[in-house]
Design a protein around this motif. Structure first.
Motif, PDB file in Angstrom:
ATOM      1  N   GLY A 231      15.726  66.002 -21.772  1.00 50.52           N
ATOM      2  CA  GLY A 231      15.671  65.716 -23.206  1.00 50.52           C
ATOM      3  C   GLY A 231      15.010  66.800 -24.028  1.00 50.52           C
ATOM      4  N   LYS A 232      14.073  66.386 -24.878  1.00 47.43           N
ATOM      5  CA  LYS A 232      13.418  67.318 -25.798  1.00 47.43           C
ATOM      6  C   LYS A 232      12.596  68.370 -25.060  1.00 47.43           C
ATOM      7  N   GLN A 233      12.023  68.010 -23.910  1.00 48.01           N
ATOM      8  CA  GLN A 233      11.275  68.997 -23.128  1.00 48.01           C
ATOM      9  C   GLN A 233      12.207  70.106 -22.652  1.00 48.01           C
ATOM     10  N   LEU A 234      13.401  69.738 -22.210  1.00 49.84           N
ATOM     11  CA  LEU A 234      14.369  70.725 -21.742  1.00 49.84           C
ATOM     12  C   LEU A 234      14.828  71.608 -22.903  1.00 49.84           C
TER      13      LEU A 234
ATOM     14  N   ARG B 257      14.445  75.659 -23.145  1.00 54.86           N
ATOM     15  CA  ARG B 257      15.568  76.570 -23.432  1.00 54.86           C
ATOM     16  C   ARG B 257      15.195  77.535 -24.557  1.00 54.86           C
ATOM     17  N   SER B 258      14.560  77.016 -25.596  1.00 50.60           N
ATOM     18  CA  SER B 258      14.130  77.871 -26.705  1.00 50.60           C
ATOM     19  C   SER B 258      13.102  78.891 -26.233  1.00 50.60           C
ATOM     20  N   GLU B 259      12.193  78.464 -25.389  1.00 50.32           N
ATOM     21  CA  GLU B 259      11.152  79.350 -24.879  1.00 50.32           C
ATOM     22  C   GLU B 259      11.770  80.424 -23.973  1.00 50.32           C
TER      23      GLU B 259
ATOM     24  N   GLY C 222       2.584  71.750 -19.748  1.00 51.28           N
ATOM     25  CA  GLY C 222       2.352  70.613 -18.859  1.00 51.28           C
ATOM     26  C   GLY C 222       3.610  70.131 -18.176  1.00 51.28           C
ATOM     27  N   ILE C 223       4.584  71.021 -18.024  1.00 43.42           N
ATOM     28  CA  ILE C 223       5.864  70.666 -17.395  1.00 43.42           C
ATOM     29  C   ILE C 223       5.863  71.190 -15.965  1.00 43.42           C
TER      30      ILE C 223
END
Length: 70
Positions: A13-16, A20-22, A64-65
């Motif tokens: 979701g939003k973490q992914l 991707r942006s990072e 924290g991932i």
């Protein structure tokens, strides 16, 4: 291409989307390519540059991932 430089992340979701942006930002700064692949569990972020991969792994830890370097 030689040895693959990758990080497997366990996010969705939003973490992914954040990762991707990072990855885009890190690869652009390193003037290197990057892409994602499916992993058995998680998503594999592959980089053409080893330093970019290390920077990305550090960013995952900062967010924290959970990730595993390959």
């Amino acid at each position: 291409m030689g040895t693959e430089k990758y990080v497997i992340v366990y996010a969705a979701g939003k973490q992914l989307d954040l990762l991707r942006s990072e990855a885009f930002r890190i690869a652009k700064a390193a003037k290197a390519g990057w892409w994602t692949d499916r992993a058995e569990v998680g998503t594999k972020f592959c980089f053409e540059d080893a330093k970019a991969k290390d920077t990305f792994a550090h960013a995952c830890n900062n967010f924290g991932i959970t990730c595993r370097e390959g």
